[in-house]
Design a protein around this motif. Structure first.
Motif: not given
Length: 446
Positions: A321, A367, A424, A427
């Motif tokens: 990410m 992003e 996740k 992240d």
């Protein structure tokens, strides 16, 4: 190779078919005519045989009636004789038929000779019946007209009645009469042979002509059969086979082979052109559907599909990410135009640093996400080095754009203590980096 037109082939085949059909019609008509000629010659031969038999029968009948008249003295036999000459006329009718059919040919000469001898025989027979009439009839007025017109020699006229009958019998059985009879029979036989040969020659000629015409007809039919086979082959090669190929190409999603008749080749060329244009258009549409319009990186929809595939598969990968640090301030300070250029620059640096098999995606405003394939947690330092290289380039710009940096969070598919999802977990690693001062690369540690 010269292209062959279906229209041209059709016209040529039509003209050839019409030509052969017309030829067969003419040959068939000629074949029918010659067959009729053959039948006519066969009938003529039969009639010729019958006519000659009638001639012989008529001549024999007259001789028989004269003989019986002389032997019995009964008038009825003379009456039968005259009736044959006046009414029945078998000899005359047969002669007339043969003269009509064979007049002017050399085969008629024996017949003419036979007729000449028949005339001499009748002169003898009338003379004999004239002698017998004086024996049979007391009244000369009862004599038939043909008999009254015949005059006896003085010597025969002076004979007594019994002597006249003997004289009649003498003439009938005499050498001269027999010679006439023999000669006539011989010439009738000769006429029979000559006329029979003539009709057989005509019949043989008709047979030969009929065979020749029939052979031509068979040849025409054979040519027509060959033409039909040739048409089938041409249609298969120029139309059917290409259409089968086109069908297979459609099923396989391929371009058409440019084969067959000119019209089909033109169809294939047009189809292939449209097909290629559609491929380009589909590729462009697919690219636009899967890529970000500004940076040309993969968009969020493509990212979700790729991530789902790798999450369900067995291949190891890394979820990276990426956030552009303080990007809002850059936009506010330098404007959105400069901000867009920085996003493009970030995407280009990521594309250059990572491999072509890795997926670089823009999933939001500033992003980015990277699905790095075929890597495990043992390659943390490799990932860290790549991010460091990108940050080094972005922090020291040479293109007049403001310096920026990236905050990066990484989660490997083989990580220890994985959370709900790799996205996740990556992240979480990113959040940790951003809270620790940004401009760095962090890894999920469970």
């Amino acid at each position: 190779m010269k292209k062959i037109s279906i229209r041209t082939v059709s016209i040529v085949i039509f003209l050839i078919t019409v030509g052969i059909g017309g030829m067969l019609a003419l040959i068939s008509s000629e074949c029918t005519r010659q067959f009729q000629n053959l039948q006519n010659e066969m009938e003529r031969f039969i009639q010729c045989e019958s006519a000659l038999q009638q001639m012989q029968a008529g001549s024999d009948y007259l001789e028989k009636q004269v003989s019986q008249y002389v032997q019995t003295g009964q008038y009825i036999h003379m009456d039968f004789y005259l009736k044959e000459i006046r009414e029945t006329q078998r000899y005359e009718k047969a002669c007339d038929y043969l003269q009509q059919e064979f007049g002017g040919t050399t085969a008629i000469k024996p017949l003419e000779s036979a007729v000449a001898y028949e005339e001499k025989l009748r002169e003898q027979e009338f003379y004999i019946m004239r002698l017998m009439a004086e024996v049979s009839f007391a009244d000369e007025a009862l004599w038939p007209e043909e008999i009254r017109g015949i005059a006896l020699t003085a010597e025969d006229a002076a004979l007594e009645q019994e002597q006249k009958q003997e004289r009649a019998l003498e003439i009938l059985s005499g050498h001269a009469y027999k010679i006439l009879r023999t000669n006539e029979d011989n010439y009738i036989v000769g006429a029979k042979q000559a006329l029979g040969q003539q009709t057989r020659n005509n019949q043989n000629h008709a047979q030969t002509v009929f065979r020749d015409v029939y052979l031509k007809f068979e040849t025409g039919v054979a040519v027509l059969i060959v033409l039909v086979l040739l048409i089938c082959i041409i249609l298969w090669k120029l139309v059917i086979a290409p259409l089968k190929m086109y069908g297979k190409s459609i099923v396989k999603g391929e371009i058409f082979p440019v084969v067959g008749a000119r019209e089909l080749q033109e169809l294939a060329t047009t189809y292939n052109k449209v097909y290629q244009e559609n491929l380009v258009a589909q590729k462009l549409i697919r690219h636009e559907a899967e890529h970000d319009a500004l940076t040309d990186a993969l968009n969020r929809g493509a990212f979700d599909k790729i991530l789902s595939i790798y999450e369900q598969g067995d291949t190891s990968f890394a979820m990276i990410m990426v956030d552009v640090d303080v990007f809002k301030q850059v936009n506010d300070t330098y404007g959105h135009s400069v901000g867009d250029k920085i996003l493009v620059k970030v995407a280009d640096n990521l594309q250059r640093e990572f491999r072509s098999i890795d997926y670089i995606c823009r999933i939001g405003g500033d992003e980015f996400a990277i699905v790095m394939v075929d890597v495990g947690s043992d390659l943390k330092e490799v990932v860290r080095e790549k991010i460091a290289q990108v940050n080094e380039s972005l922090s020291n710009p040479t293109d007049g754009l403001p310096a920026v940096s990236l905050s990066v969070g990484v989660a490997f598919s083989d990580r220890e203590n994985p959370g709900d999802s790799i996205f996740k977990d990556a992240d979480k690693a990113l959040y940790k980096v951003k809270n620790s001062g940004r401009n760095n690369c962090g890894f999920y540690e469970g």
